[in-house]
Structure formats: structure tokens, C-alpha cells
Design an enzyme around this catalytic site. Structure first.
Site, mmCIF file in Angstrom:
data_model
loop_
_atom_site.group_PDB
_atom_site.id
_atom_site.type_symbol
_atom_site.label_atom_id
_atom_site.label_comp_id
_atom_site.label_asym_id
_atom_site.label_seq_id
_atom_site.Cartn_x
_atom_site.Cartn_y
_atom_site.Cartn_z
ATOM 1 N N GLY A 19 18.525 -6.068 37.566
ATOM 2 C CA GLY A 19 17.263 -5.529 37.054
ATOM 3 C C GLY A 19 17.044 -5.791 35.582
ATOM 4 N N ALA A 20 18.063 -5.595 34.752
ATOM 5 C CA ALA A 20 17.890 -5.774 33.306
ATOM 6 C C ALA A 20 17.639 -7.238 32.979
ATOM 7 C CB ALA A 20 19.121 -5.267 32.556
ATOM 8 N N GLY A 21 18.442 -8.119 33.566
ATOM 9 C CA GLY A 21 18.291 -9.542 33.308
ATOM 10 C C GLY A 21 16.940 -10.055 33.776
ATOM 11 N N GLU B 59 23.520 -1.823 32.448
ATOM 12 C CA GLU B 59 24.778 -1.069 32.512
ATOM 13 C C GLU B 59 25.836 -1.633 31.570
ATOM 14 O OE1 GLU B 59 26.084 -0.058 36.448
ATOM 15 O OE2 GLU B 59 28.007 0.719 35.750
ATOM 16 N N ARG C 23 25.708 15.229 37.341
ATOM 17 C CA ARG C 23 26.761 14.681 38.208
ATOM 18 C C ARG C 23 28.156 15.026 37.732
ATOM 19 N NH1 ARG C 23 24.015 8.760 39.271
ATOM 20 N NH2 ARG C 23 22.420 9.535 40.704
ATOM 21 N N ARG D 172 25.450 10.089 32.538
ATOM 22 C CA ARG D 172 24.099 9.623 32.827
ATOM 23 C C ARG D 172 23.403 10.550 33.814
ATOM 24 N NH1 ARG D 172 21.986 6.801 36.953
ATOM 25 N NH2 ARG D 172 23.876 5.858 37.799
ATOM 26 N N GLY E 131 23.183 -12.820 34.046
ATOM 27 C CA GLY E 131 23.037 -11.694 34.967
ATOM 28 C C GLY E 131 21.635 -11.631 35.531
ATOM 29 N N HIS F 257 30.425 9.912 40.948
ATOM 30 C CA HIS F 257 29.289 10.458 41.693
ATOM 31 C C HIS F 257 29.814 11.472 42.700
ATOM 32 C CE1 HIS F 257 25.705 10.747 44.143
ATOM 33 N NE2 HIS F 257 25.040 10.018 43.262
ATOM 34 N N HIS G 85 31.337 5.571 39.917
ATOM 35 C CA HIS G 85 29.970 5.119 40.208
ATOM 36 C C HIS G 85 29.323 4.352 39.064
ATOM 37 C CE1 HIS G 85 26.000 5.156 41.953
ATOM 38 N NE2 HIS G 85 25.498 5.882 40.990
ATOM 39 N N PHE H 191 15.711 15.599 41.154
ATOM 40 C CA PHE H 191 16.996 14.942 40.947
ATOM 41 C C PHE H 191 17.812 15.797 39.990
ATOM 42 C CE2 PHE H 191 18.879 10.569 41.449
ATOM 43 C CZ PHE H 191 18.387 10.326 42.711
ATOM 44 N N LEU I 263 27.946 4.983 48.558
ATOM 45 C CA LEU I 263 27.148 6.024 47.922
ATOM 46 C C LEU I 263 26.192 6.714 48.892
ATOM 47 C CD1 LEU I 263 26.071 7.350 45.243
ATOM 48 C CD2 LEU I 263 24.385 5.513 45.206
ATOM 49 N N THR J 171 22.990 8.935 48.135
ATOM 50 C CA THR J 171 22.177 9.236 46.964
ATOM 51 C C THR J 171 22.052 10.729 46.670
ATOM 52 O OG1 THR J 171 19.941 9.132 46.059
ATOM 53 C CG2 THR J 171 20.112 9.015 48.439
ATOM 54 N N GLU J 172 21.911 11.006 45.369
ATOM 55 C CA GLU J 172 21.603 12.362 44.911
ATOM 56 C C GLU J 172 20.278 12.846 45.511
ATOM 57 O OE1 GLU J 172 22.806 13.053 40.796
ATOM 58 O OE2 GLU J 172 20.723 13.570 40.379
ATOM 59 N N SER K 232 19.269 5.157 35.354
ATOM 60 C CA SER K 232 19.812 3.808 35.209
ATOM 61 C C SER K 232 18.760 2.757 35.529
ATOM 62 C CB SER K 232 21.042 3.610 36.092
ATOM 63 O OG SER K 232 20.735 3.900 37.429
ATOM 64 N N GLN L 7 31.301 7.639 35.124
ATOM 65 C CA GLN L 7 30.697 8.660 35.976
ATOM 66 C C GLN L 7 31.279 8.621 37.385
ATOM 67 O OE1 GLN L 7 26.271 8.613 37.294
ATOM 68 N NE2 GLN L 7 26.504 10.376 35.938
#
Lengths: 238, 588
Positions: free
Chosen positions: B17-19, B388, B287, B399, B14, B243, B354, B120, B253, B255-256, B404, B241
Site C-alpha cells: 500500500g505505501a509503495g 510499516e 491491542r 498501534r 516494495g 494481536h 502482528h 474498533f 489473524l 480481525t478486531e 496502519s 504488537q
């Protein structure tokens, strides 16, 4: 356009079976399309007509840059090009021109990515504060219009200077990224970056044609960025 | 043809972002790290995140505290979040954000030249007091700015990428330890074995189980399917979740941050209904709360449009400068996908799938855990997960917006740190991969390549998505879910008999979609089974037949295994720096 039925002509090429590429026609029911974009049409062809049709897609909302292609002669993203905007009887979908075709609408972007990497697209600054760097509101505003590139390659594929010198001229996307770091008040390697763009080709092959600006799906203006780099070179007398 | 084997210190599956954050930590420590990504990394779904990333910097309000952030996250999770992990995330948030800024991330700035922070949902001062501005933003393109920055840093640190390679399955030794991954090069159709002492799953979400979702086409729960097939459990999969502001129909989406900057929701009477439901935080409640209120408005006949099936997000009262500078991306999205100019008219929106709060259970360091025979946590050697796809769990049952992006950088980094120390303690090489293990991991590809008769992939996927959409939405009941589960089980059987029309090796997207569907249906089954089992309402899991939270029976994580077996794990209530936050009623 008759909105009950879409007439589509799609570039097909599978190197394993086809000697040369060809255009294949489909008539797609509007009711088979989940949404109103060109990408929905492609998904409908894949689901209802021909599962072998190959194309890239991911976010479906114009931010990941996967589905850049040539739509009725103009480069754009399939996922944010509304079918209702397209004129003419037949919708013509072709891969991004000037890149080698891997299969159908999928092109090989290796050269494009290499050009991007060659401008050292990362902030260079060896001294960092404990908290964030202070960057004024105005200094940050300079980056608007420079950082939003999604690497879809629509611009570079449209650029005549890139067609002729793909290996030597950086192309509009890579130059936009170069500009994004040259203009960042936090970057300390501005002079080296400008130096790196000297010479006949890397930057200076841009002839100001402006196709990049005309096709950018994010509304960015690489032509202006290239102009701004040149001006900075003059002003900072590299 | 023999399958080529390559060996690395660490494999990351992956390139979101995390990877990428994990890869960066490892590359900078001179570990040989390979990132396997089915799309070119900047096409990963992190790029779509809009609103921002939470950190208690106090740049807007002059005061904030990571403990307040921790409290908000715990309450937002409806207490299903693990307090040790939430503490770690919130405490390290400022550092994580400064680090991104130092990498060059183009955050928006306030007049003092500091990182711009906006309001937020569910974010307060003083443990539930006034709204706080905690969400650090790059306009409404924070995910794009973050993902590109991380990718660029990985170019700088010379991470090895296998772009457009698709991970098929984990390779395990006899003790269930993970020793590598089998993957396929999408462009050529060639299989490859990647062996390593540590494998990190960072495969993101699986929102494609629903018909309408804000998620990318590529969010197909690949890591989750791999984990289930490895006979390891998934956790809290009933927690999805919705949204509050997906564009009607398209599901794109909004955004919030649109509400954080002053927008609000209205019904067909032009009433700002969130004032009635949540007088304190109003439109900036969590949310799950806002989505439920919107659905109540719609169900009670106050929805908008000829079908009465949506509500409106009003932004036209905002200053043009706010729209153009702070929300330029959503102005464009609203024009493209809803055909409205938000400076002139409201955007039609509806609660839309979402985010997946559940996932692969891990400890605070990202190491994947399973239950041993005594029902205690035991680490799975060689396997980590972050982002995620993981359930560490910082999001519990719901969340908070902008947690996230924080999750992926904090735990991407901590996975990297944990692996570096594990590699240094344990110098021995992973056990060699045998032919039999490779063959076990290749089963799915082999079946698909030889099946002559069967059903088509795209059609079955649509059938599954519609079942999930109709039976496992915002409000749930036993009857509707049970019916959905019966239908889903039938689809599950059919997915085992899909057939490919495309027999090519070159960029065979139908093959990849078939493999993805096998993951999606497992995720859908896990979600459906656990949703039916959890007889209470908590966070995003809202049951009409069990409208209250039931802490006595359900204050625990739920586990699901591929054979349908279920289990439970206790929620962690042991933060290390502060006292645990006791369970209370949630009020906004």
C-alpha cells in the site's frame, strides 16, 4: 491416509539442468509440517528434504493468491487446502496447467496479467464529489462476489476455452474483473466496457463449462459474471 | 558479466500500500518511477489487512473530529508517537479515504449510501469518552480492496513495475547519500542497478522473526536490513504488537472488527474477562492492553483447552446477517484454520505477533533521518521510507487497529509529494554510480554464490524464530531476554555462514530466503537489544521487572545501529494546529 507420513509426488523442472519435467516422490513426516495445509507440506520438503524445490507463497491464508497450483488434479491454493481433505495414497502437486512453467511449481503468468490489464480494471469517472460518491447499500451489494478476486489464476488455468485461445479469450478472471467495473454504479464507461467485450473471442468464447466456479478458492462465480455481462449487453442493446 | 544499469527519477522498493500510493502520486506527476517488488504487487501483505481504515468521517455516529482521532492515537501509542506526524495523519485521514473511494475502492455502505464505519479498539469521542465508529471498511477485506484499487490506479497511470525483483542493498556515495539500489531479477538471477535521485523504502514489516505470526512469509524486514547495513539506525524496534486474536497454532489473524461488531473474549469460566480489566472500553481496549489481559488469564490458569494455552473469541451470539455481510472472510478463516463455525462455537485464539511499530526513522515527510555529530536530526539525502518499515512515528509503542492502512496511504502520498517538490527544486542528476559502489552492494550475493560449506537457511530461520517467540513475547523480563539475546547472537554468527544447496539462476527461492534471513536476523537483534535496554513498560513493551512507565528516563525513541551501538531521539511534541497532548496515565 496414514497421517504420520505423507507420500507426496511433486512436479519438478529446472530448465538449467532438466531436459524434461518429472515427478519426484517424497515421504514427509507429519511432525515436520508446521501446520495442516498443503503449503506446510511444501515448506517441510524445502526445509527437511530438498531446498531446491521452488514455489511461490506469501500470505499463507488464502488472500494473496501466490500459491495456486494443481493439487491432486484440481486447482487450488496450497495454503488453504487441508491435507486431511485429500484422498488417495499419494498427494500429487503440479503447477497450474496451461501456463509456461518457469521452474517446478512456478508458472509464468504474464499472459494472465495482460488479459487482466486489457479490461481496464480501474474505475472510470471524471467527476467526483468533495466527499465520497453516494452508492446505495443495494448498489454496493451488487459488487459482492465480483471484487474479491485474488488473481491466483486457478480459474483461468482450469478453463478449456482459455486453453485453446489463451491469447484471444480473456478468461474467467479478467472477465470477472470486467464485470466488477461494469456493474459498479460509480463507473461512467459502462457502454464502452461492453463494447470492448464484443466480438467472437474476448467474452463470447466462454462456453459455460463452469470449471472456473468449481475451482475458485474464494467461492466466486465467473461463469455467472460472464452470463450477467451478456445479459446486460442484450438489455442495454450494445 | 557487466551489471546492467537503469536510471529513473524515483525508485520505490516494495509494492504494498505505501509503495503503490507513493508510486501513484509520482506517476500522476509524470515522474519516471520504478516499483521494485519481490512479489507481484497484489501479493503484498497489505492484502491481508481485514478490519478497516480510520478516518473521522462521522458517517455512523453523526459526529467525529480528527482531533479526537489524534488524541486516541497518541494515548494508544502510550505517548511514544510523534505528535506532529500523528496530527498530520489524523487531519488528512478523511481526505485520504475519500480519495480511495474516488479511485474505486469498494467500501461497504451504510443505509445512507455513505462509507460504512465500524467500532474498533481504542477509538473514542470527546477525548476518551464513548466509543466512536471511525473505521471505514470493505467488509473484512479492506486491505484487499485497498491494495487492488491502488494497483489498478497504477496500471492506469502507467507506473513501471519490476515484479519479482528483489532489492539486495542500497547504493551509497561517499557522503552516505543514497543513489540507487542493487536488485536481482528472481526469475532469471540477473543483477541490475537502479539509479535515481530518490529511493523510497516501502518494504513492510518483519513479523517472520517470530515463530508464530499473522505476517506473511514475505515479511522479512528487507528495507530494515538494507538501512542497517548502510550504517543508518533503526528506531523503537522493541515495540512489537501482539494481536489479541490470532488463531491458536496457525497464527492466522481474526480481525478486531469481530469485536467491533459485538464479539468478545471469554476464559475457561465463560467469563467476559475484559469487563473486569477495562470496564470502559472492555474488549475494544487497545491491542496491547487486551493481549496482556489474555496472557494474564492464561498464566493464572483461566486459559482454555487441555494445555490452558488460549482463550476464546465468542461470535455465536451475533446476528447471522452481521457475520455474513460484515465478517465473511473471518467466518471462512475460522472454518479453515480453526475448524470451527463461528456462528455455532467460539474461536480459539491467542495473542500473536502482528505488527512492528518501530522501523526506519523518518521525519513527517517520510525523509529518512540520522543523527549528526551533535545528536540532531539530519536527513539522509536521496532516501525515504513509508509504511510499516518506517517509524515516522505515528504508532509509538502501540498501534491502534485500522491506523496502519491509514498510515500507508497518508505517508505514501506525502512521500510522493515531498519527492516531487525536491525533484523540482533540485534538477541536478544524482552522482554516477561507480563499479566499487556496485561491488559493495553485491557482497552478500557474491558470498552466497561461492560458499561451499555451511548451514542450511530454513533450519537457522526456525531456530531464530523460536528464540524470539520464547524470549521476547508479550511479557518480558531481564533474565529471559538476556538468555535469549545470548542465543540470538550465536545464530547471528551462524547466519554469516549459510550455504545454498540450490545453485541455479532460475527462480532460486533458496537464495532469496538466504538474503531475507540476513535481514531477519538483524531485525531480531535490534529488537532484542532495544527490548533489553528499555527498562520500563510502555505500550506493547511490557516488562514484569519494570511494570510502570518511566517518563523521566524513557520518554524517548530508542535507536539501534548495526554495530550494536544505541542512541536516543526525543519524541516530537510540536503539533502545528493544536496544543500538544500532555502525558497522562492510560486508562480504558
Amino acid at each position: 491416509m496414514n497421517t504420520d507420513l505423507y507420500h507426496v509426488s511433486v512436479y519438478r523442472f529446472n530448465p538449467e539442468v532438466d531436459k524434461k519435467p518429472y515427478m519426484k516422490n517424497y515421504q514427509v513426516k507429519a511432525s515436520d509440517c508446521k501446520g495442516v495445509m498443503v503449503l506446510d507440506l511444501l515448506e517441510a520438503i524445502k526445509q527437511h528434504h530438498d531446498p531446491t524445490l521452488s514455489f511461490r507463497r506469501s500470505c499463507g491464508e488464502g488472500v494473496c493468491g501466490s500459491d495456486g497450483m494443481n493439487i491432486n488434479g484440481k486447482n487450488g491454493l496450497a495454503c488453504i487446502t487441508p491435507l486431511s481433505d485429500l484422498e488417495g495414497k499419494v498427494i500429487k502437486l503440479r503447477p497450474l496447467l496451461s501456463f509456461p512453467v518457469v521452474r517446478d511449481l512456478i508458472v509464468d503468468l504474464s499472459q494472465f496479467y495482460k488479459q487482466y490489464e486489457s479490461v481496464q480494471p480501474y474505475l472510470q469517472n471524471d467527476t467526483m464529489p468533495a466527499k465520497e460518491n453516494v452508492q446505495s447499500y443495494e448498489e454496493r451489494k451488487v459488487l459482492d462476489g465480483l471484487y474479491e478476486c485474488i488473481l491466483c489464476a486457478c480459474c483461468t488455468s482450469s478453463c478449456p476455452s482459455s486453453w485453446w485461445n489463451m491469447d484471444k479469450f480473456l478468461g474467467p478472471s479478467a472477465l470477472l474483473w470486467a464485470c466488477r467495473f461494469i456493474m459498479d454504479s460509480r463507473d461512467t464507461e459502462t457502454m464502452a466496457r461492453l463494447e470492448d467485450l464484443q466480438g467472437l473471442y474476448r467474452l463470447f468464447r466462454c462456453r459455460g463449462v463452469g470449471m472456473c466456479r468449481d475451482v475458485c478458492p474464494k467461492g466466486l462465480n465467473p461463469t455467472q459474471a460472464i452470463h450477467d455481462i451478456r445479459e446486460k449487453m442484450l438489455r442495454d442493446a450494445v | 558479466m557487466p551489471i546492467q544499469q537503469q536510471s529513473f527519477d524515483v525508485i520505490i522498493v516494495g509494492g504494498g500500500g505505501a509503495g503503490l500510493r507513493a508510486a501513484l502520486q509520482l506517476s500522476q506527476a509524470n515522474k519516471r518511477v520504478a516499483v521494485i517488488s519481490k512479489v507481484f504487487p497484489t501479493r503484498s501483505h497489505t492484502v491481508s489487512a481485514q478490519g478497516g481504515i480510520n478516518a473521522a468521517l462521522g458517517n455512523t455516529d453523526g459526529r467525529d473530529d480528527w482531533r479526537w482521532h489524534m488524541y486516541d492515537t497518541i494515548v494508544g501509542s502510550d505517548y511514544l508517537g510523534d505528535q506532529d506526524a500523528i496530527e498530520y495523519m489524523c487531519q488528512h485521514a478523511p481526505e485520504a479515504v475519500y480519495e480511495l473511494e474516488h479511485m474505486g475502492m469498494p467500501f461497504s455502505r451504510n443505509q445512507q449510501g455513505k462509507i460504512y464505519q465500524r467500532a474498533f479498539g481504542g477509538q473514542t469521542q470527546d477525548f476518551g469518552g464513548d466509543l466512536v465508529h471511525r473505521t471505514c471498511a470493505a467488509a473484512d477485506r479492506t486491505g484487499h480492496a485497498l491494495l487492488h484499487t491502488l494497483y489498478q490506479q497504477n496500471i492506469k497511470s502507467k507506473t513501471i513495475f519490476f515484479s519479482e525483483w528483489y532489492a539486495v542493498d542500497l547504493i551509497q556515495d561517499e557522503q552516505q547519500n543514497v543513489t540507487g539500489v542493487l536488485a536481482i531479477d528472481i526469475a532469471s538471477g540477473t543483477l541490475g542497478v537502479f539509479s535515481a535521485q530518490a529511493t523510497v523504502l516501502a518494504t513492510g514489516g518483519a513479523g517472520q522473526i517470530f515463530y508464530t505470526t499473522t505476517n506473511a512469509y514475505t515479511n522479512t524486514g528487507d528495507g530494515l536490513g538494507m538501512v542497517l547495513r548502510a550504517n543508518l539506525p533503526l528506531q523503537d524496534m522493541e515495540m512489537w504488537q501482539f494481536h489479541p486474536t490470532g488463531v491458536l497454532g496457525a497464527g492466522v489473524l481474526i480481525t478486531e472488527a469481530a469485536r467491533g461488531e459485538g464479539g468478545y473474549l471469554i476464559n475457561n469460566k465463560n467469563e467476559r474477562y475484559m469487563e473486569r480489566y477495562a470496564p470502559h472500553l472492555k474488549d475494544l481496549s487497545c491491542r496491547d492492553v487486551v493481549s496482556r489481559c489474555s496472557m494474564i488469564e492464561i498464566r493464572e490458569g483461566r486459559g482454555v483447552g487441555s494445555e490452558g494455552d488460549h482463550v476464546l473469541l465468542k461470535l455465536d451470539h451475533l446476528d447471522a446477517k452481521v457475520l455474513n455481510e460484515k465478517l465473511p472472510g473471518i467466518v471462512a478463516l475460522a472454518k479453515t484454520f480453526a475448524g470451527v463455525d463461528p456462528s455455532k462455537e467460539p474461536i480459539p485464539v491467542t495473542p500473536t505477533c502482528h505488527y512492528m511499530m518501530g522501523g526506519i526513522p523518518t521525519d513527517r515527510f517520510g525523509q529518512v533521518v540520522k543523527l549528526n555529530a551533535q545528536g540532531e536530526d539530519e536527513c539522509v539525502r536521496g532516501l525515504y521510507a513509508a509504511g510499516e518499515c518506517a517509524s515516522v512515528s505515528v504508532h509509538g509503542a502501540n498501534r491502534l487497529g485500522a491506523n496502519s492502512l491509514l498510515d500507508i496511504v497518508v505517508f505514501g502520498r506525502s512521500v510522493g509529494v515531498a519527492i516531487i517538490s525536491s525533484l523540482e527544486q533540485n534538477k541536478q542528476q544524482a552522482s554516477p554510480i561507480t563499479e566499487a559502489q556496485i561491488e559493495a552492494a553485491s557482497q552478500r550475493i557474491l558470498r552466497l554464490r561461492k560458499t561451499q560449506e555451511g548451514e542450511q537457511v530454513a533450519h537457522l530461520r526456525t531456530v531464530m524464530q523460536k528464540i524470539m517467540q520464547e524470549h521476547f513475547g508479550v511479557f518480558r523480563t531481564e533474565e529471559v531476554m538476556a538468555e535469549g539475546l545470548v542465543q540470538l547472537k550465536a545464530v547471528y554468527q551462524r547466519v554469516g555462514h549459510t550455504k545454498l544447496s540450490d545453485t541455479s539462476q532460475t527462480f532460486n527461492t533458496e537464495l532469496i530466503e538466504a538474503l531475507e534471513l540476513e535481514n531477519l536476523i538483524l531485525v531480531a537483534m535490534a529488537s532484542a537489544e532495544l527490548a533489553l535496554a528499555r527498562q520500563e513498560s510502555r505500550g506493547a513493551h511490557a516488562r514484569i521487572d519494570f511494570p510502570n512507565r518511566d517518563d523521566e528516563n524513557w520518554f524517548k525513541h530508542s535507536l539501534y545501529y548495526i554495530d550494536g551501538k544505541q542512541g536516543q531521539r526525543p519524541v516530537n511534541m510540536r503539533p502545528s494546529m493544536v496544543d500538544p497532548f500532555p502525558l497522562k496515565e492510560r486508562k480504558y
